[in-house]
Design a protein around this motif. Structure first.
Motif, PDB file in Angstrom:
ATOM      1  N   ALA A 100      17.965 -13.685  32.230  1.00  0.00           N
ATOM      2  CA  ALA A 100      18.936 -13.727  33.294  1.00  0.00           C
ATOM      3  C   ALA A 100      20.354 -14.195  33.018  1.00  0.00           C
ATOM      4  O   ALA A 100      21.331 -13.606  33.439  1.00  0.00           O
ATOM      5  CB  ALA A 100      18.309 -14.587  34.334  1.00  0.00           C
ATOM      6  N   ALA A 101      20.497 -15.133  32.234  1.00  0.00           N
ATOM      7  CA  ALA A 101      21.819 -15.646  31.963  1.00  0.00           C
ATOM      8  C   ALA A 101      22.528 -14.594  30.973  1.00  0.00           C
ATOM      9  O   ALA A 101      23.677 -14.365  31.211  1.00  0.00           O
ATOM     10  CB  ALA A 101      21.632 -17.183  31.111  1.00  0.00           C
ATOM     11  N   ASP A 102      21.759 -13.964  30.107  1.00  0.00           N
ATOM     12  CA  ASP A 102      22.348 -12.875  29.130  1.00  0.00           C
ATOM     13  C   ASP A 102      22.809 -11.748  30.012  1.00  0.00           C
ATOM     14  O   ASP A 102      23.829 -11.117  29.854  1.00  0.00           O
ATOM     15  CB  ASP A 102      21.273 -12.218  28.532  1.00  0.00           C
ATOM     16  N   ASN A 107      26.033  -8.896  30.139  1.00  0.00           N
ATOM     17  CA  ASN A 107      25.910  -7.477  30.675  1.00  0.00           C
ATOM     18  C   ASN A 107      26.536  -7.196  31.896  1.00  0.00           C
ATOM     19  O   ASN A 107      26.730  -6.099  32.573  1.00  0.00           O
ATOM     20  CB  ASN A 107      24.500  -7.092  30.762  1.00  0.00           C
ATOM     21  N   LYS A 108      26.968  -8.494  32.573  1.00  0.00           N
ATOM     22  CA  LYS A 108      27.737  -8.461  33.997  1.00  0.00           C
ATOM     23  C   LYS A 108      26.842  -7.814  35.040  1.00  0.00           C
ATOM     24  O   LYS A 108      27.551  -7.037  35.846  1.00  0.00           O
ATOM     25  CB  LYS A 108      28.988  -7.603  33.492  1.00  0.00           C
ATOM     26  N   ASN A 109      25.594  -7.747  34.828  1.00  0.00           N
ATOM     27  CA  ASN A 109      24.538  -7.106  35.771  1.00  0.00           C
ATOM     28  C   ASN A 109      23.720  -8.490  36.501  1.00  0.00           C
ATOM     29  O   ASN A 109      22.994  -8.821  35.961  1.00  0.00           O
ATOM     30  CB  ASN A 109      23.497  -6.503  34.846  1.00  0.00           C
ATOM     31  N   MET A 110      24.385  -8.446  37.695  1.00  0.00           N
ATOM     32  CA  MET A 110      24.019  -9.592  38.571  1.00  0.00           C
ATOM     33  C   MET A 110      22.406  -9.290  39.074  1.00  0.00           C
ATOM     34  O   MET A 110      21.886 -10.011  39.372  1.00  0.00           O
ATOM     35  CB  MET A 110      25.034  -9.799  39.804  1.00  0.00           C
ATOM     36  N   LEU A 111      22.292  -7.964  39.628  1.00  0.00           N
ATOM     37  CA  LEU A 111      20.945  -7.484  40.071  1.00  0.00           C
ATOM     38  C   LEU A 111      19.972  -7.930  39.155  1.00  0.00           C
ATOM     39  O   LEU A 111      18.932  -8.579  39.514  1.00  0.00           O
ATOM     40  CB  LEU A 111      21.135  -6.194  40.543  1.00  0.00           C
ATOM     41  N   PHE A 116      15.283 -11.388  36.708  1.00  0.00           N
ATOM     42  CA  PHE A 116      14.852 -12.027  35.754  1.00  0.00           C
ATOM     43  C   PHE A 116      14.761 -13.620  36.304  1.00  0.00           C
ATOM     44  O   PHE A 116      13.715 -14.281  35.998  1.00  0.00           O
ATOM     45  CB  PHE A 116      15.850 -12.073  34.398  1.00  0.00           C
ATOM     46  N   TRP A 117      15.770 -14.004  36.944  1.00  0.00           N
ATOM     47  CA  TRP A 117      16.067 -15.507  37.563  1.00  0.00           C
ATOM     48  C   TRP A 117      15.200 -15.750  38.351  1.00  0.00           C
ATOM     49  O   TRP A 117      14.194 -16.815  38.193  1.00  0.00           O
ATOM     50  CB  TRP A 117      17.422 -15.785  37.881  1.00  0.00           C
TER      51      TRP A 117
END
Length: 346
Positions: A100-102, A107-111, A116-117
């Motif tokens: 999620a952090a990665d 990757n700048k992919n919040m969704l 994952f988070w």
């Protein structure tokens, strides 16, 4: 053909929960590579390569993990009840939090990060309660079983706010309150459980014989809650609008980082002792060299930015280079032992 089927069954049967520590270690290497790309620009590309490799690795490992619960449930349950192996079940959940952090930072992919988070957070809380419960109610735990791997479930709880705090500004209303609740619950519960278990581990280190050499790398796990705790606290305070005076929390993070210097020296010294006196044979526990150190490297960079202290960033960079060496050696060793099937023998 029958031999191939038997071989695959053996892999699934003996697939240990500690495999997801490799995803944790690779994920933290990806993030720290991005952080220190200011010194070596090519590390930015390395961080993206590691990110995509790690996503693939996670889903590849997920297949035997699930199949084991379907076809070899007795073996999976035995590991879950084991006073040492049970702690490694939390690595699958922590791996999701790291991904999620990665996803958010690299990757700048919040969704993708949010998916994952949320899944990782719920699983982390589940194992963070289940693992201690099984120990509390059982009579099977002995002094010999005490080792820093016990820190893994609480470390997972502390990891929750690393990415979770970055999600707070992107949600609103009741969902934002729920995310804030999960973040503060995770850091508070994980950190104070770590303090309790740290005292127990110290007791074992001082008054009992040394750890078995296959568990020697777990000494580095002590850096996990220190490094992650510093980064998570900093991120949480920065993204909590209701905290108006933030500096005291940052100073506490600095003090926590200082404790990590002592553990780093101790971990290096004890590792050299094991190599010289007791030998250090390869085991999956070698992945304990990676994520905790990577978390502390990330904490070093965070503290250096907060207090504008270049020396600390240089310390972090030196430790980053050590992390790269640890990861490369462990990855190669794991690949060789996987290829020869020695990791899946009874």
């Amino acid at each position: 053909m029958l031999r191939d089927i038997k071989c695959k069954c053996q892999i699934v049967k003996n697939f240990k929960p500690s495999w997801f520590a490799s995803v944790m270690g690779t994920g933290i290497l990806a993030i720290t590579s991005l952080l220190y790309s200011k010194y070596i620009p090519v590390l930015k590309d390395v961080s993206h390569i590691l990110f995509y490799f790690n996503i693939t690795l996670f889903f590849v490992l997920l297949i035997p993990w699930i199949l084991r619960w379907i076809f070899f449930r007795r073996e999976a349950l035995n590991d879950l009840k084991h006073p040492v192996l049970s702690n490694f079940y939390a690595t699958i959940a922590i791996a999701m939090l790291v991904l999620a952090a990665d996803s958010i930072v690299i990757n700048k992919n919040m969704l993708l990060g949010e998916i994952f988070w949320f899944v990782g957070t719920l699983l982390t809380i589940f194992f963070g309660i289940l693992t201690p419960y099984l120990m509390f109610k059982g009579e099977h735990v002995k002094l010999d079983h005490i080792n820093p791997a016990w820190f893994i479930p609480p470390v997972g709880l502390i990891v929750i706010p690393v990415a979770g705090s970055l999600i707070i500004p992107h949600v609103s209303g009741g969902m934002q309150e729920f995310v804030i609740f999960l973040n503060y619950f995770g850091w508070g519960a994980g950190f104070f459980i770590y303090l309790s278990l740290s005292a127990i581990a110290m007791y074992r280190f001082i008054l009992h014989h040394p750890l078995p050499n296959t568990l020697a790398p777990t000494i580095w796990i002590n850096l996990g809650p220190i490094g992650v705790g510093t980064v998570a606290l900093t991120n949480l305070v920065k993204n909590s609008s209701f905290i108006t005076i933030k500096e005291p929390f940052f100073v506490f993070g600095f003090l926590l980082w200082g404790f990590g210097i002592w553990w780093t020296i101790m971990a290096i010294t004890l590792t050299l002792y094991y190599i010289k006196k007791l030998k250090l044979p390869y085991a999956m526990s070698w992945w304990a060299f990676t994520f905790p150190l990577g978390a502390y490297v990330s904490a070093s960079h965070t503290i250096s930015l907060l207090f504008k202290l270049q020396l600390i960033d240089h310390i972090g960079f030196v430790l980053y280079l050590l992390l790269v060496v640890f990861w490369l050696v462990t990855f190669v060793k794991t690949f060789i032992h996987t290829y020869h099937g020695t990791l899946f023998k009874d």
